[in-house]
Write an enzyme that holds these catalytic residues in place. Structure first.
Site, mmCIF file in Angstrom:
data_model
loop_
_atom_site.group_PDB
_atom_site.id
_atom_site.type_symbol
_atom_site.label_atom_id
_atom_site.label_comp_id
_atom_site.label_asym_id
_atom_site.label_seq_id
_atom_site.Cartn_x
_atom_site.Cartn_y
_atom_site.Cartn_z
ATOM 1 N N ASP A 134 0.975 -1.252 -0.083
ATOM 2 C CA ASP A 134 0.285 0.057 0.096
ATOM 3 C C ASP A 134 1.052 0.781 0.441
ATOM 4 O O ASP A 134 0.485 2.471 0.599
ATOM 5 C CB ASP A 134 -1.016 -0.296 1.408
ATOM 6 C CG ASP A 134 -1.355 -1.015 1.207
ATOM 7 O OD1 ASP A 134 -2.508 -1.386 0.834
ATOM 8 O OD2 ASP A 134 -1.752 -1.369 2.588
ATOM 9 N N LYS A 172 1.362 2.154 -4.607
ATOM 10 C CA LYS A 172 2.419 1.873 -6.180
ATOM 11 C C LYS A 172 1.457 2.667 -7.489
ATOM 12 O O LYS A 172 2.126 2.826 -8.801
ATOM 13 C CB LYS A 172 2.881 0.328 -6.176
ATOM 14 C CG LYS A 172 3.864 -0.002 -5.461
ATOM 15 C CD LYS A 172 4.122 -1.394 -5.203
ATOM 16 C CE LYS A 172 2.941 -2.433 -4.589
ATOM 17 N NZ LYS A 172 3.382 -2.157 -3.359
ATOM 18 N N GLY A 196 -3.946 -4.028 -4.262
ATOM 19 C CA GLY A 196 -5.370 -4.746 -5.354
ATOM 20 C C GLY A 196 -5.122 -2.466 -5.326
ATOM 21 O O GLY A 196 -4.084 -1.913 -4.379
ATOM 22 N N HIS A 197 -5.363 -2.012 -6.863
ATOM 23 C CA HIS A 197 -4.978 -0.066 -6.235
ATOM 24 C C HIS A 197 -6.191 0.222 -7.324
ATOM 25 O O HIS A 197 -6.755 -0.567 -8.582
ATOM 26 C CB HIS A 197 -3.833 -0.320 -7.146
ATOM 27 C CG HIS A 197 -2.991 -0.037 -7.647
ATOM 28 N ND1 HIS A 197 -2.786 -1.005 -7.937
ATOM 29 C CD2 HIS A 197 -3.399 0.241 -9.207
ATOM 30 C CE1 HIS A 197 -2.031 -1.313 -9.392
ATOM 31 N NE2 HIS A 197 -3.046 -0.948 -9.852
ATOM 32 N N GLN A 204 2.539 -6.688 -3.038
ATOM 33 C CA GLN A 204 2.471 -6.727 -1.437
ATOM 34 C C GLN A 204 4.250 -5.294 -1.560
ATOM 35 O O GLN A 204 4.240 -4.453 -2.046
ATOM 36 C CB GLN A 204 2.671 -7.374 -1.385
ATOM 37 C CG GLN A 204 1.038 -8.168 -0.625
ATOM 38 C CD GLN A 204 0.672 -8.652 -2.320
ATOM 39 O OE1 GLN A 204 1.883 -9.680 -2.860
ATOM 40 N NE2 GLN A 204 -0.294 -8.674 -2.259
#
Ligand code: IMP
Length: 420
Positions: free
Chosen positions: A17, A20, A44-45, A223
């Protein structure tokens, strides 16, 4: 002799988190190939472009660059069900996405096993995303997993999975993990083949061809370094090699073909899930960072634990990954604080140390204090930053042993200082 074409790599330097998404989204526009090499849909983003929001978990970030080829490497664990759902957001994906036939399948029972294990662990739970990541990688390492290439022969794959359940039945019954119905399983596998069959290929050969023909290749990590299975805060880690070395095994690229390693870090620090976090702030400053930085998980919605920049862990990450350049994200979240702290050492077993030992449990942080600043939000030139913010960044560079080349001062793509 002609100079060798190398792939550039993006890696998270903290506990994931790091932001990125903003950098990868920006960089993905400049590359011909964007390749994921580890993790699964635990990552996730979100990317907002032209007024539309896209949620990315497994699909590489090059998907929004119409000219880029997106590769899901063999180091990834792929949930066909979630991948198919994610692809529904895009209507022009054919010929732009490929999945390694050697990537391991993550199937619904892996999530059931993950959740059952977490339940049984009680207060020793890792705080996983519950998506089945650990069990899928576990099956790979213990050589009882199934690979994406097997989807091309659903009948044989179905028999293989039913055999796996037969062997594990006593354990799975005790854990409350249900055995799939064979007909339903076969129907599901056939659907996966239908939806994904044309994307499955040997992506190692693809990556070699891309590099040999001087294509620009970006390797996208998931990650962060401190969640790496070997070098993170074991056992409170994810189950993959998240560091840059993971790209070699997770795609099939030789180490000398990796060029620039861009490390992403937040100007402070967060972590989701359980496990040691030496510079965590459990007081009002931590709460300030959580609220101001919107620190809630993209995949699970869980509130993130917040604290100060840990320069000891960052030095470890810079060295492990061979980071050439740090992108420092969310500097503006520190705006308005009267004091900003940085963890510069650890007290471990009665001694002061400046490295990351095998466990971070029972560590006491040693802090250096910096004067805060009023506003960095929206600044686009280093010289326009408040003097205190400049001093903070210059000191971080010294403490971490790497240049801070990019500084992000708001979620807006243009609010970025490029120093290098
Ligand atoms: P798992 O990867 O679901 O097994 O979770 C293991 C640990 O990694 C937990 O602490 C999760 O919160 C953490 N984790 C997994 N993926 C991410 C991510 O993308 N960002 C931050 N933490 C993550």
């Amino acid at each position: 002799m002609q100079e060798m074409n190398r792939a550039d790599l993006i890696v998270g330097l903290q506990w994931g988190d790091e932001g990125k998404g903003k950098i990868v989204d920006n960089l993905a526009q400049k590359y011909d190939y964007v390749c994921r090499f580890a993790g699964g849909h635990n990552a996730g983003h979100t990317i907002v472009t032209e007024g539309k929001t896209y949620a990315l978990h497994l699909v590489p970030s090059g998907v929004l660059n119409k000219k880029a080829i997106n590769v899901v490497g063999n180091g990834v664990v792929l949930s066909p069900k979630d991948f198919i759902k994610e692809l529904e957001q895009f209507d022009d994906i054919d010929g732009r996405i490929y999945i390694s036939d050697k990537a391991h399948l993550l199937l619904p029972y892996h999530a059931e096993i993950d959740q059952a294990r977490e339940r049984l662990k009680g207060d020793k739970a890792i705080g996983t995303t519950g998506k089945g990541i650990g069990p899928a990688y576990g099956d790979k390492i213990t050589r009882v997993g199934h690979r994406v290439g097997e989807l091309l022969n659903p009948e044989k794959l179905c028999d293989g999975i039913m055999g796996y359940f037969k062997i594990n039945k006593p354990i799975f019954d005790a854990m409350g993990v249900s055995t799939p119905n064979k007909e339903e399983l076969l129907a599901e596998l056939k659907e996966y083949k239908e939806a994904l069959g044309s994307y499955i290929t040997d992506t190692t050969l693809m990556a070699w061809d891309a590099l040999d023909s001087n294509k620009r290749v970006l390797l996208e990590g998931a990650q962060g370094t401190m969640l790496d299975i070997d070098h993170g805060t074991y056992p409170y880690v994810t189950s993959s090699t998240t560091i840059s070395a993971g790209a070699c095994s997770g795609l099939g690229i030789a180490p000398h073909q990796i060029g620039n390693v861009i490390g992403i870090a937040k100007a402070y620090c967060t972590r989701v899930g359980n496990g040691p976090f030496p510079s965590e702030d459990l007081g009002e400053k931590g709460e300030y960072l959580r609220e101001k930085g919107h620190e809630f998980g993209t995949t699970t919605g869980r509130p993130r634990r917040c604290g100060w920049f840990d320069a000891v862990a960052m030095r470890h990450a810079v060295r492990l990954n061979g980071v050439s350049n740090i992108s420092l994200m969310k500097l503006d979240v520190l705006d308005g604080l009267d004091e900003v702290k940085v963890c510069v050492g650890y007290e471990f077993e009665g001694k002061e140390i400046d490295y990351v030992p095998y466990t971070l449990e029972d560590i006491k942080p040693i802090y250096k204090s910096f004067k805060g600043w009023e506003k960095s939000e929206g600044v686009r030139e280093f010289s326009d930053l408040p003097k205190e913010a400049q001093d903070y960044i210059l000191e971080l560079e010294k403490l971490c042993g790497a240049k801070v080349g990019i500084i992000s001062t708001s979620p807006d793509r243009d609010d970025t200082i490029i120093r290098d």
